[in-house]
Structures are given as C-alpha cells and as structure tokens.
Design a protein around this motif. Structure first.
Motif, short mmCIF file in Angstrom:
data_model
loop_
_atom_site.label_atom_id
_atom_site.label_comp_id
_atom_site.label_asym_id
_atom_site.label_seq_id
_atom_site.Cartn_x
_atom_site.Cartn_y
_atom_site.Cartn_z
N VAL A 35 71.98 55.65 55.37
CA VAL A 35 73.16 56.37 55.85
C VAL A 35 73.45 57.48 54.84
O VAL A 35 73.64 57.21 53.65
CB VAL A 35 74.39 55.44 55.97
N ILE A 36 73.45 58.73 55.33
CA ILE A 36 73.69 59.85 54.41
C ILE A 36 75.06 60.45 54.71
O ILE A 36 75.33 60.88 55.83
CB ILE A 36 72.57 60.89 54.53
N LEU A 37 75.90 60.43 53.69
CA LEU A 37 77.25 60.99 53.80
C LEU A 37 77.22 62.40 53.23
O LEU A 37 76.81 62.59 52.09
CB LEU A 37 78.19 60.17 52.92
N VAL A 38 77.67 63.36 54.04
CA VAL A 38 77.62 64.76 53.62
C VAL A 38 79.04 65.28 53.48
O VAL A 38 79.87 65.05 54.36
CB VAL A 38 76.89 65.60 54.70
N ASP A 39 79.34 65.98 52.39
CA ASP A 39 80.65 66.62 52.29
C ASP A 39 80.53 67.96 51.59
O ASP A 39 79.76 68.10 50.64
CB ASP A 39 81.67 65.74 51.56
N ARG A 40 81.32 68.91 52.04
CA ARG A 40 81.23 70.24 51.43
C ARG A 40 81.90 70.26 50.05
O ARG A 40 81.62 71.13 49.25
CB ARG A 40 81.86 71.28 52.35
N ASP A 41 82.80 69.32 49.79
CA ASP A 41 83.46 69.28 48.48
C ASP A 41 82.56 68.59 47.45
O ASP A 41 81.73 67.75 47.80
CB ASP A 41 84.76 68.48 48.55
N GLN A 42 82.80 68.94 46.19
CA GLN A 42 82.19 68.19 45.09
C GLN A 42 83.08 66.96 44.87
O GLN A 42 84.28 67.11 44.60
CB GLN A 42 82.20 69.07 43.83
N LEU A 43 82.51 65.78 45.01
CA LEU A 43 83.34 64.57 44.97
C LEU A 43 83.17 63.88 43.62
O LEU A 43 82.26 63.07 43.42
CB LEU A 43 82.97 63.64 46.12
N THR A 44 84.06 64.25 42.73
CA THR A 44 83.88 63.79 41.35
C THR A 44 84.71 62.55 41.04
O THR A 44 84.63 62.00 39.96
CB THR A 44 84.34 64.90 40.38
N GLY A 45 85.56 62.12 41.97
CA GLY A 45 86.46 61.00 41.67
C GLY A 45 87.59 61.48 40.79
O GLY A 45 87.94 62.67 40.81
#
Ligand SMILES: Cc1cc2nc3c(=O)[nH]c(=O)nc-3n(C[C@H](O)[C@H](O)[C@H](O)COP(=O)(O)OP(=O)(O)OC[C@H]3O[C@@H](n4cnc5c(N)ncnc54)[C@H](O)[C@@H]3O)c2cc1C
Length: 457
Positions: A35-45
């Motif tokens: 399962v590949i989750l794609v997001d345009r944001d940088q998800l740094t936590g």
C-alpha cells in the motif's frame, strides 16, 4: 456485499496521507501486498500544522464513534495518544455542551475521547499505519492524474516529485482518492468522459478564528466546552484541552457573523458567548500564538453512487467524498466509518466501486442530515426549506430543549451527535413522546438568555 471473482491485489495507492488516507491505508494493508501512501506535503511529524491540512490549526474533536473505530483498527492506540501527550475526556461527563436552552445532561455515552491538537492526532495514527511493513509513504509527491488501460480501468497514478518535477508513473490495482475537499477525482473522471458526480451543496459560509492559550483558572471537570450556534445567534465557540497543558479556543460564525480574526476582537467576541469560568481563565491566561482563521464556504456531498458510469480501480474517500461544515466535528469519524465500509467491500471480494459508494452513502447521510439540518435552521444560510425540512427543524428545536432537562432525551441526542446512532433514533416513539409532551414544548419556545450562564452544571 456481493462477491465477485477476487481482483488482483498486489498494490493499492492512496492519494493523501491525512486522516482519511491513513484510515484507508490501514484497512487496505490487510488485503494488498503493498500500500503506497502519497502526499504532496513533506510529512516530518513533530505535531506541527502543515500546508495541505490548513484546518489543522483549529480545534479538532474525535466523536465517540470515531474514537471507538480508532481503538478497533489500532489496538492500544489510546495509550499511544496518552504517551504523545494527549488528554482525554468522558462524553459527556467532562464535556460541557451548551445549546440554546442550557447545558446537556452529563450522561455517559461512550468511552473517553481523545483531546489533542489535530497534528498530534494525525501523527500518532500515521506512526501506527507506517509501522505495518506493507505500507510505504511517498511524501513531497503530487498525484497529477490517473492512468487508464484500454478497457477504461484505472491502472495507477501519475505522480510528480515536488522537488525536481520528475514524472513518476505508479501502477496500482486500486487507487483511493483521499485528497480532501477539493477531490481530484471530479476533474479526472470528467476528463475520462464519465462526467461529474451529482453534488449536494449547502452554502453554510462558516468562519473560524482560533487561538491557543495556557489558561489561568479552572473550568471544573470540563475538558471540552461547546457553545452551539443557534438561529437567533449564529455564532458559537468550542474550547478544549490539548497536549502540553494548553487549550485550543475557537470562535465560529455563519456568513456575516464570522469572527473577524483581528487580535483585538478575539477576547470581546469570546466574552459575548463563552461561559464565564472559561472566559475568566482565558482572560487571565497566556496566549501561545497568534489568532488564525479559516473559512469553510460549503458542505459538499458527492453522490458517486448515482453516476451512470464509473471506472473500476478507483474509489473516493473521506472529505473528497463528502466534506462538512466542521462545527459538528464529524470529518474524521465519518472517514473512520467509511474505513469499515471499505473493509467489508474488500472482504466481499467486490471489484465494483459503485458497490462501495452505495454502502458508504448511508454512512455519509447520517452525518450530512445532522449538519445540513442545523445549517438550514440558520436564516442566513441560503437554500430551499421544503415542508419536510421545516417540520424536522421544528422537531429538532423542541428536542434540543427537551434534551437539556430530560436525561433520556439528552442521552439519545448525544449518541446521535457522536455518530453512535443514526439521526432516526431521535424519531423513535419513546423519544418523540418525551419531546412532544407539553412541558418540553414550553421550554422549546423560550430559549435562554444569549449569555450562557449555566456553567459547571
Ligand atoms: C476548520 C475545520 C475544523 C475541523 N474540525 C474537525 C473536528 O473537530 N473533527 C473532525 O472529525 N473533523 C474536523 N474537520 C474535518 C477534518 O479535518 C477532515 O474531515 C479530516 O481531515 C479528513 O479529511 P481528509 O483526510 O479526507 O482530507 P484532508 O485532511 O484535507 O487531507 C487531504 C490530504 O491530501 C493531500 N493532497 C491533496 N491533494 C493532493 C495531491 N494532488 N497529491 C498528493 N497529495 C494530495 C493533502 O496534502 C492532505 O494531506 C475540520 C475541518 C475544518 C476545515
């Protein structure tokens, strides 16, 4: 759900790694190899608000049903929330919900719910989803379109890396569009010749202004306080404890009653509607950041189940399927409910997205009826109000009055607000009899003073 020959389930791609996308990925990981989750944001936590989720700066509550589903999908997650610094509140033992008639009774409707900022909630859930080796995150990546085979089936997504604009086509057996309220699929499907989904739209024109505080003073046992908007005063507020012993305080208003967002207006506007103990605690407290604003012009329900044609290989999920005026705090919980529909659809072996949409529609409708009915009770909100809407509106007004004085009605109402029961539960003869009896009617016609003084009840 009806079973078909099992489709290939090698790879699923989820567009959007926010709450809906995460919940979808959690369920898909039980059925797909990858399962590949794609997001345009940088998800740094780091529990910080981010560009793709601007609403993350404002108050977020997880309703009772959402909390139950999170605990089911992620066993032990309540401990993870606590470890990350979240508090919790018993509904309604530690939640003060003030409507036009007073404070709703402190009847318990479910297990304690999470009290935290939206970024913390999302980060904790994301960490759990990514702990599954089947799930991979590709952040900083835009989904720019879908790929289609000769038979019209969706076969993957066209990704574009945000840093160097590289094209990165990615094949998939299923694409889940969880890209939020803008809903990329609307344009993609139109471009493929399927047309657009029929939409229901309510122009609620809701505005939020939010500031985070360290309070000086007590709100008693209450961890979350809501003053609901009402037809004669279409403004309200919600405030709740979050991590680091701070509170998020939000003002909201319809149309011309939207809070201004100017720093000098925040306290006077809060004073006009907040319970006195909360206002005193805010006034003496310390602001922890600037006032931030957000506008939600519309609630939109996209009826994909009513499209004449819809390609296999794609489903639409979360806010992309239906996004609400947020004052009832429904979005995450409805996405969680959709994840259970997704799970049943996958378990049934169905490959037909319309089956998913048909089963998701009643879930969406439960929340839609609550918020659209409430919106249409506000004179300033445009829209048709046929007789059925006016009759239900009048009944709901009496019910809200009855709920304040009658714990049985209050319990039923709180369960519906928390999406634990469907709105039709409020029409059951046992509840209707209590709502329609003469005493309740008198109260319904006499709303309380605009300044809610019934604190700490
Ligand atoms: C002011 C406000 C307050 C709210 N309060 C509550 C509340 O109290 N409780 C509650 O349950 N809900 C609340 N909601 C709703 C809630 O935020 C959403 O329902 C919830 O986040 C689920 O939305 P989602 O995941 O579908 O979309 P979103 O949260 O909007 O996320 C969409 C994601 O898709 C990504 N994305 C978009 N386009 C692309 C693309 N082309 N390629 C790659 N990635 C893309 C974005 O970066 C983002 O991560 C509130 C909403 C607002 C506006």
């Amino acid at each position: 759900m009806k079973s078909n020959p099992t489709p290939a389930r090698d790879r699923a791609v989820v567009i959007g790694a926010s709450m809906a996308g995460l919940l979808a990925a959690r369920v898909l990981a039980d059925h797909y190899t990858e399962v590949i989750l794609v997001d345009r944001d940088q998800l740094t936590g780091g529990h910080e608000p981010r560009r793709g989720v601007p609403q993350g700066r404002h108050i977020h509550s997880v309703l009772g049903r959402g909390d139950e589903i999170l605990a089911e999908l992620f066993p032990g997650i309540r401990d993870d929330f606590a470890a990350a610094g979240a508090a919790s509140a018993r509904i309604a033992g530690e939640v003060r919900f003030i409507n036009a008639y007073g404070v709703l009774p402190r009847v318990e409707v479910t297990t304690p719910s999470i009290c935290a900022t939206r970024p913390l909630i999302e980060d904790v859930v994301r960490e759990r989803v990514l702990a599954d080796p089947a799930v991979e995150l590709r952040d900083n990546t835009d989904a720019a379109g879908v790929m289609v085979d000769g038979g019209g089936r969706i076969r993957g997504v066209r990704l574009v890396a945000r840093d160097d604009h590289r094209d990165l086509p990615l094949s998939a057996d299923l694409v889940v569009d969880a890209s939020g309220r803008s809903g990329r699929s609307v344009a993609w499907l139109d471009g493929l010749g399927h047309g657009r989904p029929p939409e229901d739209i309510v122009h609620s024109n809701m505005g939020y202004a939010t500031r985070r505080y360290r309070l000086a003073g007590s709100t008693g046992r209450d961890q979350f306080i809501v003053v609901a908007a009402r037809p004669d005063r279409p403004i309200g507020m919600a405030a709740g404890v979050v991590e680091n012993d701070s509170w998020v305080v939000t003002l909201f208003g319809y149309g011309s009653h939207q809070p201004s967002g100017a720093e000098e207006d925040f306290l006077p506007q809060l004073e006009a509607i907040a319970p006195r103990d909360l206002f005193a605690a805010v006034l003496g407290g310390q602001p922890l950041g600037p006032v931030v604003t957000h506008r939600t012009p519309t609630s939109i329900r996209r009826n994909y189940q009513r499209m004449r044609t819809f390609p296999r290989g794609l489903i639409v999920f979360g806010d992309a399927l239906c996004c609400f005026n947020p004052i009832y705090g429904q979005g995450i919980t409805v996405a969680a409910q959709q994840s259970l529909v997704l799970r049943s659809w996958l378990e049934s072996g169905s490959d037909d997205p319309r089956v998913f949409f048909r089963h998701a529609a009643p879930v969406v409708r439960g929340a839609w009826d609550i918020v659209s009915g409430a919106d249409l009770s506000i004179p300033e909100v445009p829209g048709d109000r046929p007789l059925s809407v006016r009759v239900i509106g009048r009944y709901m007004s009496r019910l809200q009055a009855a709920a304040v004085g009658d714990p049985v009605v209050g319990h039923a109402y709180l369960r519906v607000l928390n999406l634990l029961d469907r709105p039709t539960a409020l029409m059951r003869p046992a509840i209707a009899a209590r709502v329609l009896r003469p005493g309740a009617a008198v109260r319904a016609l006499a709303p309380t003073d605009p300044q809610p003084t019934a604190v700490g009840a």
